[in-house]
Design an enzyme around this catalytic site. Structure first.
Site, PDB file in Angstrom:
ATOM      1  N   HIS A 129       0.838  -1.216   0.000  1.00  0.00           N
ATOM      2  CA  HIS A 129       0.000   0.000   0.000  1.00  0.00           C
ATOM      3  C   HIS A 129       0.865   1.256   0.000  1.00  0.00           C
ATOM      4  O   HIS A 129       0.673   2.165  -0.821  1.00  0.00           O
ATOM      5  CB  HIS A 129      -0.893  -0.040   1.247  1.00  0.00           C
ATOM      6  CG  HIS A 129      -1.791   1.148   1.402  1.00  0.00           C
ATOM      7  ND1 HIS A 129      -3.161   1.058   1.309  1.00  0.00           N
ATOM      8  CD2 HIS A 129      -1.531   2.460   1.661  1.00  0.00           C
ATOM      9  CE1 HIS A 129      -3.695   2.256   1.491  1.00  0.00           C
ATOM     10  NE2 HIS A 129      -2.722   3.125   1.720  1.00  0.00           N
ATOM     11  N   GLU A 130       1.816   1.306   0.914  1.00  0.00           N
ATOM     12  CA  GLU A 130       2.651   2.503   1.033  1.00  0.00           C
ATOM     13  C   GLU A 130       3.565   2.678  -0.190  1.00  0.00           C
ATOM     14  O   GLU A 130       3.883   3.806  -0.572  1.00  0.00           O
ATOM     15  CB  GLU A 130       3.476   2.448   2.316  1.00  0.00           C
ATOM     16  CG  GLU A 130       2.679   2.268   3.599  1.00  0.00           C
ATOM     17  CD  GLU A 130       1.539   3.267   3.780  1.00  0.00           C
ATOM     18  OE1 GLU A 130       1.586   4.355   3.170  1.00  0.00           O
ATOM     19  OE2 GLU A 130       0.584   2.948   4.507  1.00  0.00           O
ATOM     20  N   HIS A 133       1.801   4.573  -2.840  1.00  0.00           N
ATOM     21  CA  HIS A 133       1.927   6.013  -2.577  1.00  0.00           C
ATOM     22  C   HIS A 133       3.286   6.524  -3.055  1.00  0.00           C
ATOM     23  O   HIS A 133       3.384   7.614  -3.649  1.00  0.00           O
ATOM     24  CB  HIS A 133       1.777   6.309  -1.081  1.00  0.00           C
ATOM     25  CG  HIS A 133       0.393   6.125  -0.556  1.00  0.00           C
ATOM     26  ND1 HIS A 133      -0.737   6.487  -1.264  1.00  0.00           N
ATOM     27  CD2 HIS A 133      -0.052   5.626   0.629  1.00  0.00           C
ATOM     28  CE1 HIS A 133      -1.815   6.226  -0.551  1.00  0.00           C
ATOM     29  NE2 HIS A 133      -1.420   5.701   0.609  1.00  0.00           N
TER      30      HIS A 133
END
Length: 230
Positions: A129-130, A133
């Site tokens: 997920h990160e 980003h």
């Protein structure tokens, strides 16, 4: 220690120290007769040990995923391809003061919350997920102060990381259309929970509105994947 030394009886001082150590250990284990100061010291000692153990386990999970996770290794490669670089030292296992799995900061990298990540699969989804980003920040130059930019990256991260994936059994039983709908609802929910913490967000209703506004275009953008990872 020589045989002569081993055979010598304990001195009164040694016996007293040994007895005191035994009593102190018993008190710590049972909690009986501890003074407030002793309780505080014991709790602090246990807290430090627990946090060290949590960080060690988190780093173990992280190192495993950096080597074996298809999503993590793919995202790191894609970040490199668009001109970025994922410094392993910027993927940090830390003790977090607020309940969450992790976070991304363009200047500091990825924080992995060791005290909330309880297994390597949670870490895999969190790190993936990160890294979405990180990819967005490198590839698209995200303005994190813009709540819509933030919402868009949260939608993509929730969708592409695998955290909203449903098990194959559910897919088979519910059918593709209901499965796809469930995936999208999960993405919206997770994106809203993140957007609500944005400084420009007024409340949950506002977060939901912003996510809904940008959802279609951001959800359909699966770069750098060819399709949504489920």
């Amino acid at each position: 220690m020589s045989k002569e030394e081993a055979s010598k009886p304990l001195s009164a001082s040694d016996a007293s120290q040994g007895f005191n150590w035994w009593i102190r250990t018993l008190k710590y284990k049972t909690g009986i007769s501890l003074t407030d100061q002793e309780k505080l010291a014991y709790e602090q000692e246990n807290k430090v040990k627990t946090e060290l153990d949590q960080c060690a386990k988190c780093n173990e999970y992280k190192n495993f995923m950096l080597q074996y996770s298809p999503t993590v290794t793919f995202m790191i490669d894609q970040i490199n391809q668009v001109g970025g670089y994922v410094d392993p030292d910027k993927l940090k296992c830390e003790i977090c003061t607020i309940p969450r799995y992790g976070g991304y900061n363009p200047g500091m990298g990825v924080q992995l919350c060791a005290n909330y990540i309880d297994n390597k699969w949670v870490l895999n989804d969190t790190l993936s997920h990160e890294l979405v980003h990180w990819y967005d920040n490198t590839r698209f130059k995200v303005d994190w102060g813009d709540i819509r930019h933030h919402a868009c990256s949260e939608i993509r991260a929730a969708s592409l990381s695998g955290e909203c994936a449903l098990v194959t059994e559910f897919k088979r039983r519910l059918g593709f259309l209901r499965y796809a709908k469930g995936h999208q609802e999960c993405v919206k929910r997770k994106a809203s929970l993140s957007v609500i913490n944005h400084p420009a967000c007024k409340d949950k209703e506002h977060a939901d509105e912003v996510v809904e506004e940008v959802f279609r275009s951001c959800f359909n953008d699966t770069r750098p994947f060819e399709t949504i990872y489920r």
